[in-house]
Design an enzyme around this catalytic site. Structure first.
Site: not given
Ligand code: CDT
Length: 330
Positions: A47, A132, A181
């Site tokens: 990402e 996303k 993500c």
């Molecule tokens: N980039 C991303 O989506 N990261 C999230 C962590 C969020 S914590 C506020 C993930 O699900 O890994």
């Protein structure tokens, strides 16, 4: 009949805030070269692959953040990546921050920002785009967090649904889908793809190594467990291969989790990254494996019960159940 493709996860080590696109793109080109040497047909990057994970930095005026986004793809700075994709005949998943000048839901043309991924064909043509849907974090500066997670400030919720397309990868037609993500933690995302007979789910992530809001219940080692648990369950329950690819390591003093992983439709790990650096992991995937789950235990047409799933598409937050009273059976 076997349908074999070779899949590579191209994990990126940290990208510092001061690091220019030219340096990052050169690192990515090197990974493509190594993927080609190892016989890969498809390469998956993380990402927001071109920059540091900038949602940890607060800016008052979003226009000051434009340098972290792409307005065109390819651009002069990212062209070497597209050249390498063509040179090595690879299909590629790429995550990036997108600025799009397009009408909003009211038909008003404006500058819009999305956390986006694309599938790029060996010709350099973009064959699929995803934005996303599950944006984590918050919109305003948080005084209680040591590290900000401002995705809700920097991006709008994706407006393209969960598209799947059938496209050739290394001479084999493959049903390709994408997540980004946080989407991987939501069974709804996977099922949207599963309902389109996805065979390869590609997803990049930037996951902080420590949960800022752990309340004493989430140890750092459980971050990897939760990531893998989600990807393995998503693959098994939707009879698909999955590739989860990290941006890993210490970016400007803040750690991102690694553990990029390739998973088969049985939900088993086929390959796992072991560093927090630029690292390539590769697995041979026989897409014929997807047919077993799809035609037996997860034969959706035979076994799904839409009449029992009303809440899933009509209710967002959870609600408390009625309190049981002696003598009542709910
Ligand atoms: N980039 C991303 O989506 N990261 C999230 C962590 C969020 S914590 C506020 C993930 O699900 O890994």
């Amino acid at each position: 009949m076997n349908r074999l493709i070779t899949v590579a996860a191209a994990q990126l080590g940290p990208i510092q805030r001061a690091e220019g696109r030219d340096v990052v793109v050169a690192r990515m080109v090197r990974l493509l070269e190594r993927a080609h040497q190892r016989g890969a047909n498809v390469v998956v990057f993380p990402e927001l692959a071109f920059t540091t994970f900038f949602p940890r930095w607060y800016v008052e005026n979003l226009d000051e953040a434009d340098g972290w986004y792409e307005e065109t793809l390819p651009s002069p700075a990212t062209q070497p990546l597209f050249d390498a994709i063509r040179r090595y005949g690879l299909t590629c998943y790429l995550g990036y921050a997108e600025i799009a000048h397009e009408p909003d839901e009211n038909g008003v043309l404006r500058k819009r920002r999305f956390n986006t991924s694309v599938v790029i064909a060996p010709s350099g043509e973009i064959v699929l785009k995803y934005r996303k849907v599950h944006l984590p974090g918050h919109k305003e500066f948080s005084t209680i967090r040591k590290v900000q997670h401002l995705e809700k400030r920097y991006f709008e919720v994706g407006n393209l649904g969960f598209p799947v397309t059938r496209a050739p990868v290394g001479g084999v037609d493959v049903n390709l889908g994408m997540l980004i993500c946080n989407d991987r933690r939501w069974p709804e995302s996977w099922r949207e793809l599963g309902l389109q007979q996805v065979e390869l789910v590609m997803l990049g992530y930037n996951t902080p190594a420590v949960n800022q809001e752990n309340r004493g219940f989430e140890a750092p080692y459980q971050r990897q467990f939760h990531s893998q648990l989600s990807i393995q369950a998503g693959c098994y329950q939707n009879a698909t291969f999955g590739v989860g690819v990290a941006k890993a390591g210490n970016e400007d003093g803040f750690e991102l989790m690694g553990h990029s992983v390739i998973v088969n439709p049985q939900g088993e790990v086929m390959a796992l990254a072991s560093t927090w650096d630029d690292e390539l992991i590769v697995a041979d995937c026989n897409l014929a494996m997807c047919e077993l789950g799809r035609s037996t235990i997860f034969n959706f047409a035979q076994h799904r019960r839409l009449e029992a799933y009303q809440r899933i598409a009509t209710q967002t937050g959870s609600s408390a159940p009625a309190v049981w009273q002696p003598g009542q059976c709910a």
